[in-house]
Design a protein around this motif. Sequence first.
Motif, PDB file in Angstrom:
ATOM      1  N   ARG A  70     -50.134 -11.094 -52.295  1.00 35.54           N
ATOM      2  CA  ARG A  70     -49.135 -10.464 -53.153  1.00 35.54           C
ATOM      3  C   ARG A  70     -47.940  -9.916 -52.394  1.00 35.54           C
ATOM      4  O   ARG A  70     -46.964  -9.477 -53.005  1.00 35.54           O
ATOM      5  N   THR A  71     -47.985  -9.881 -51.069  1.00 35.26           N
ATOM      6  CA  THR A  71     -46.876  -9.305 -50.314  1.00 35.26           C
ATOM      7  C   THR A  71     -45.681 -10.253 -50.340  1.00 35.26           C
ATOM      8  O   THR A  71     -45.830 -11.472 -50.413  1.00 35.26           O
ATOM      9  N   LEU A  72     -44.485  -9.676 -50.272  1.00 37.77           N
ATOM     10  CA  LEU A  72     -43.248 -10.448 -50.342  1.00 37.77           C
ATOM     11  C   LEU A  72     -42.451 -10.401 -49.048  1.00 37.77           C
ATOM     12  O   LEU A  72     -41.483 -11.136 -48.894  1.00 37.77           O
ATOM     13  N   SER A  73     -42.816  -9.511 -48.135  1.00 38.83           N
ATOM     14  CA  SER A  73     -42.040  -9.355 -46.903  1.00 38.83           C
ATOM     15  C   SER A  73     -42.297 -10.526 -45.962  1.00 38.83           C
ATOM     16  O   SER A  73     -43.233 -11.300 -46.145  1.00 38.83           O
ATOM     17  N   GLY A  74     -41.481 -10.627 -44.951  1.00 43.51           N
ATOM     18  CA  GLY A  74     -41.595 -11.699 -43.966  1.00 43.51           C
ATOM     19  C   GLY A  74     -40.341 -12.534 -43.855  1.00 43.51           C
ATOM     20  O   GLY A  74     -40.127 -13.230 -42.856  1.00 43.51           O
ATOM     21  N   PHE A  75     -39.473 -12.476 -44.878  1.00 44.39           N
ATOM     22  CA  PHE A  75     -38.245 -13.259 -44.872  1.00 44.39           C
ATOM     23  C   PHE A  75     -37.348 -12.866 -43.698  1.00 44.39           C
ATOM     24  O   PHE A  75     -36.871 -13.718 -42.951  1.00 44.39           O
ATOM     25  N   LEU A  76     -37.116 -11.570 -43.520  1.00 42.38           N
ATOM     26  CA  LEU A  76     -36.233 -11.125 -42.445  1.00 42.38           C
ATOM     27  C   LEU A  76     -36.840 -11.371 -41.073  1.00 42.38           C
ATOM     28  O   LEU A  76     -36.118 -11.569 -40.096  1.00 42.38           O
ATOM     29  N   ARG A  77     -38.156 -11.342 -40.972  1.00 43.83           N
ATOM     30  CA  ARG A  77     -38.786 -11.635 -39.675  1.00 43.83           C
ATOM     31  C   ARG A  77     -38.566 -13.086 -39.288  1.00 43.83           C
ATOM     32  O   ARG A  77     -38.548 -13.429 -38.104  1.00 43.83           O
ATOM     33  N   MET A  78     -38.386 -13.960 -40.284  1.00 43.92           N
ATOM     34  CA  MET A  78     -38.176 -15.375 -40.001  1.00 43.92           C
ATOM     35  C   MET A  78     -36.746 -15.668 -39.559  1.00 43.92           C
ATOM     36  O   MET A  78     -36.506 -16.558 -38.740  1.00 43.92           O
ATOM     37  N   VAL A  79     -35.787 -14.943 -40.093  1.00 46.46           N
ATOM     38  CA  VAL A  79     -34.392 -15.302 -39.878  1.00 46.46           C
ATOM     39  C   VAL A  79     -33.610 -14.303 -39.038  1.00 46.46           C
ATOM     40  O   VAL A  79     -32.461 -14.556 -38.699  1.00 46.46           O
ATOM     41  N   GLY A  80     -34.182 -13.175 -38.713  1.00 50.53           N
ATOM     42  CA  GLY A  80     -33.410 -12.154 -38.021  1.00 50.53           C
ATOM     43  C   GLY A  80     -34.200 -11.401 -36.989  1.00 50.53           C
ATOM     44  O   GLY A  80     -35.187 -11.875 -36.445  1.00 50.53           O
ATOM     45  N   ALA A  81     -33.754 -10.187 -36.745  1.00 46.30           N
ATOM     46  CA  ALA A  81     -34.383  -9.332 -35.744  1.00 46.30           C
ATOM     47  C   ALA A  81     -34.195  -7.895 -36.181  1.00 46.30           C
ATOM     48  O   ALA A  81     -33.466  -7.600 -37.123  1.00 46.30           O
ATOM     49  N   GLU A  82     -34.876  -6.983 -35.500  1.00 51.24           N
ATOM     50  CA  GLU A  82     -34.734  -5.555 -35.757  1.00 51.24           C
ATOM     51  C   GLU A  82     -34.322  -4.869 -34.460  1.00 51.24           C
ATOM     52  O   GLU A  82     -34.904  -5.128 -33.400  1.00 51.24           O
ATOM     53  N   MET A  83     -33.309  -4.005 -34.561  1.00 56.15           N
ATOM     54  CA  MET A  83     -32.796  -3.314 -33.380  1.00 56.15           C
ATOM     55  C   MET A  83     -32.539  -1.853 -33.720  1.00 56.15           C
ATOM     56  O   MET A  83     -32.122  -1.544 -34.837  1.00 56.15           O
ATOM     57  N   PRO A  84     -32.788  -0.951 -32.773  1.00 53.36           N
ATOM     58  CA  PRO A  84     -32.574   0.483 -33.053  1.00 53.36           C
ATOM     59  C   PRO A  84     -31.107   0.863 -32.988  1.00 53.36           C
ATOM     60  O   PRO A  84     -30.286   0.168 -32.395  1.00 53.36           O
ATOM     61  N   MET A  85     -30.766   1.994 -33.608  1.00 57.55           N
ATOM     62  CA  MET A  85     -29.448   2.584 -33.485  1.00 57.55           C
ATOM     63  C   MET A  85     -29.601   4.090 -33.639  1.00 57.55           C
ATOM     64  O   MET A  85     -30.617   4.577 -34.135  1.00 57.55           O
ATOM     65  N   THR A  86     -28.583   4.831 -33.219  1.00 51.40           N
ATOM     66  CA  THR A  86     -28.688   6.288 -33.216  1.00 51.40           C
ATOM     67  C   THR A  86     -27.715   6.968 -34.160  1.00 51.40           C
ATOM     68  O   THR A  86     -27.763   8.186 -34.305  1.00 51.40           O
ATOM     69  N   SER A  87     -26.830   6.212 -34.819  1.00 52.30           N
ATOM     70  CA  SER A  87     -25.773   6.815 -35.618  1.00 52.30           C
ATOM     71  C   SER A  87     -26.022   6.640 -37.112  1.00 52.30           C
ATOM     72  O   SER A  87     -26.915   5.908 -37.534  1.00 52.30           O
ATOM     73  N   ASP A  88     -25.164   7.323 -37.893  1.00 57.28           N
ATOM     74  CA  ASP A  88     -25.221   7.207 -39.340  1.00 57.28           C
ATOM     75  C   ASP A  88     -24.540   5.949 -39.843  1.00 57.28           C
ATOM     76  O   ASP A  88     -24.590   5.661 -41.041  1.00 57.28           O
ATOM     77  N   GLN A  89     -23.880   5.231 -38.963  1.00 55.69           N
ATOM     78  CA  GLN A  89     -23.126   4.055 -39.380  1.00 55.69           C
ATOM     79  C   GLN A  89     -23.129   3.032 -38.257  1.00 55.69           C
ATOM     80  O   GLN A  89     -23.050   3.382 -37.076  1.00 55.69           O
ATOM     81  N   VAL A  90     -23.234   1.764 -38.623  1.00 53.00           N
ATOM     82  CA  VAL A  90     -23.111   0.687 -37.646  1.00 53.00           C
ATOM     83  C   VAL A  90     -21.818  -0.063 -37.953  1.00 53.00           C
ATOM     84  O   VAL A  90     -21.539  -0.409 -39.099  1.00 53.00           O
ATOM     85  N   ILE A  91     -21.002  -0.259 -36.923  1.00 49.95           N
ATOM     86  CA  ILE A  91     -19.694  -0.898 -37.078  1.00 49.95           C
ATOM     87  C   ILE A  91     -19.646  -2.111 -36.155  1.00 49.95           C
ATOM     88  O   ILE A  91     -20.020  -2.038 -34.988  1.00 49.95           O
ATOM     89  N   TRP A  92     -19.166  -3.228 -36.685  1.00 43.68           N
ATOM     90  CA  TRP A  92     -18.981  -4.405 -35.852  1.00 43.68           C
ATOM     91  C   TRP A  92     -17.667  -5.086 -36.239  1.00 43.68           C
ATOM     92  O   TRP A  92     -17.133  -4.878 -37.328  1.00 43.68           O
ATOM     93  N   SER A  93     -17.145  -5.875 -35.326  1.00 44.08           N
ATOM     94  CA  SER A  93     -15.873  -6.567 -35.547  1.00 44.08           C
ATOM     95  C   SER A  93     -16.104  -8.063 -35.433  1.00 44.08           C
ATOM     96  O   SER A  93     -16.840  -8.521 -34.553  1.00 44.08           O
ATOM     97  N   GLU A  94     -15.466  -8.811 -36.321  1.00 44.35           N
ATOM     98  CA  GLU A  94     -15.612 -10.263 -36.339  1.00 44.35           C
ATOM     99  C   GLU A  94     -14.266 -10.910 -36.058  1.00 44.35           C
ATOM    100  O   GLU A  94     -13.224 -10.431 -36.524  1.00 44.35           O
ATOM    101  N   GLN A  95     -14.299 -11.978 -35.284  1.00 42.68           N
ATOM    102  CA  GLN A  95     -13.079 -12.682 -34.913  1.00 42.68           C
ATOM    103  C   GLN A  95     -12.403 -13.278 -36.138  1.00 42.68           C
ATOM    104  O   GLN A  95     -13.065 -13.718 -37.085  1.00 42.68           O
ATOM    105  N   ASN A  96     -11.080 -13.297 -36.118  1.00 41.90           N
ATOM    106  CA  ASN A  96     -10.332 -14.001 -37.144  1.00 41.90           C
ATOM    107  C   ASN A  96     -10.074 -15.433 -36.693  1.00 41.90           C
ATOM    108  O   ASN A  96     -10.425 -15.832 -35.577  1.00 41.90           O
ATOM    109  N   ARG A  97      -9.433 -16.197 -37.545  1.00 41.78           N
ATOM    110  CA  ARG A  97      -9.184 -17.595 -37.206  1.00 41.78           C
ATOM    111  C   ARG A  97      -8.193 -17.707 -36.052  1.00 41.78           C
ATOM    112  O   ARG A  97      -7.358 -16.831 -35.841  1.00 41.78           O
TER     113      ARG A  97
END
Length: 485
Positions: free
Chosen positions: A56-83
């Motif tokens: 009956r469990t539904l989890s496992g999707f994110l373990r297949m396609v991603g990863a888990e990483m720690p952070m220490t702040s209230d917000q995570v900010i990243w920048s993506e390249q433009n064309r």
Amino acid sequence: MAVSPLFGGITPSQKQQLLDTNYLQFTDAAGANFSDFAKQYLPEIYEAEVERYGNRTLSGFLRMVGAEMPMTSDQVIWSEQNRLHISYSDCTSDQVNTVTIPVSSTVRNVISAGSTIVIVDAAGNESKAVVTASNQTTGALTVAPYTTVDLSGLATTVKIFVYGSEYGKGSQTPNNTATSGAFNGYVSVDPDFTQYSNSPIIIRSKYVVSGSDTAQVGWVEIATEAGASGYLWYLKAESETRLRFEDYLEMSVVEGEKASATGAGSADNAGYKGTEGLFAAINARGNVEAGFNAATDQLGEFDSILKNLDTQGAIEENMLFLNRETSLGFDDMLAGLSAGANGGTAYGLFENSEEMALNLGFSGFRRGSYDFYKTDWKYLNDASTRGGFVQAAATSAPVYAIDGVLIPAGTSTVYDQILGSNIRRPFLHVRYRASQTDDRRMKSWLTGSVGGAFTSDLDAMEVNFLSERCLCVQGANNFVLFTAA
């Protein structure tokens, strides 16, 4: 043998023997039931639970396609390249020799005099021209077409892009000091980026059992998806609460929404901030394919998705997580194309074996320069989650609000604000709060006065669960969300 003794003529037996002298008759001579007894015999009880819903469990999707990483702040900010290259849409042509870029606070004119551009309208008509004058303030470009004397052959709304430049002999590139103002000045194009952010939310749950109930023995043999087994009923409930919470950890970052409304009655007004989940991120920054049916649309509609991917990052390997209806549609599409074995599809993922491809249960296929790996996503099929969103009419074909997602495999390069450098991250990954003193990836603790937790005078055992996390969807322009409409 006739068993006739009534209540007054019964002689108990010292052994469990079926005798006419120890038979307890539940009806009187007239055949009427005695109300003192509910059943003639004790019921036959199966101790083991019947797992009628399987796992009956539904989890496992994110373990297949991603990863888990720690952070220490209230917000995570990243920048993506433009064309890399310069292009503008929704430009205005006077159909003579001027094209105006719609400049604004977020759109700048960075085309310099001497640049060569392609001008195209919605009907596919095009003209190549050299820019003879450029105004960075108004966005007006004075152009000289190569093959015509003006732009009369194009519509008034056009798209332009720079493909190079041309200068005369002995010339020099213009610069801002050689001319006045922002007219005809050469623009040095600095690399730009787009910034995104997300905030974690705190997810909590609790299981409570009173001290009296922990002492009550009601033995039922159980086995759970997590591998727990045994007879303690109240631990069975705690185990299911934990499994449900673990599913919530994934469902919260898949379905999450930021609190954008600010009026009375909104989540923001009530003090909740929300978080951007997978579906919300693709809707906002990715590609949405509405009403796609692989079985009926065949490759025509699917190829339009590939053409769109060509305009984005063109990630070679992609994963398709689909509900049952859409998954079968892909099987039907590929089986029909493979039947003739005339080169309609490539069998590269099946070691070039047509027989292996024709098992009709495709797990991967190649089209154009892209590889696709297909699997069913249980979350979209489960009747208690997305699988329960179907049309109400019994005669209607099932229509699911979300039919599946296409997720690029591999990693993306982003600029990390903390490290001050480009780093590689999976396109899809979870960030959770953690420090040297507290790891909030998945916490559980006992409170109360039962079960070894003597923290209060509460006559109960409270099992607490907590996590603080959010999802980072990087390069969402490479994702595709399949919706019913």
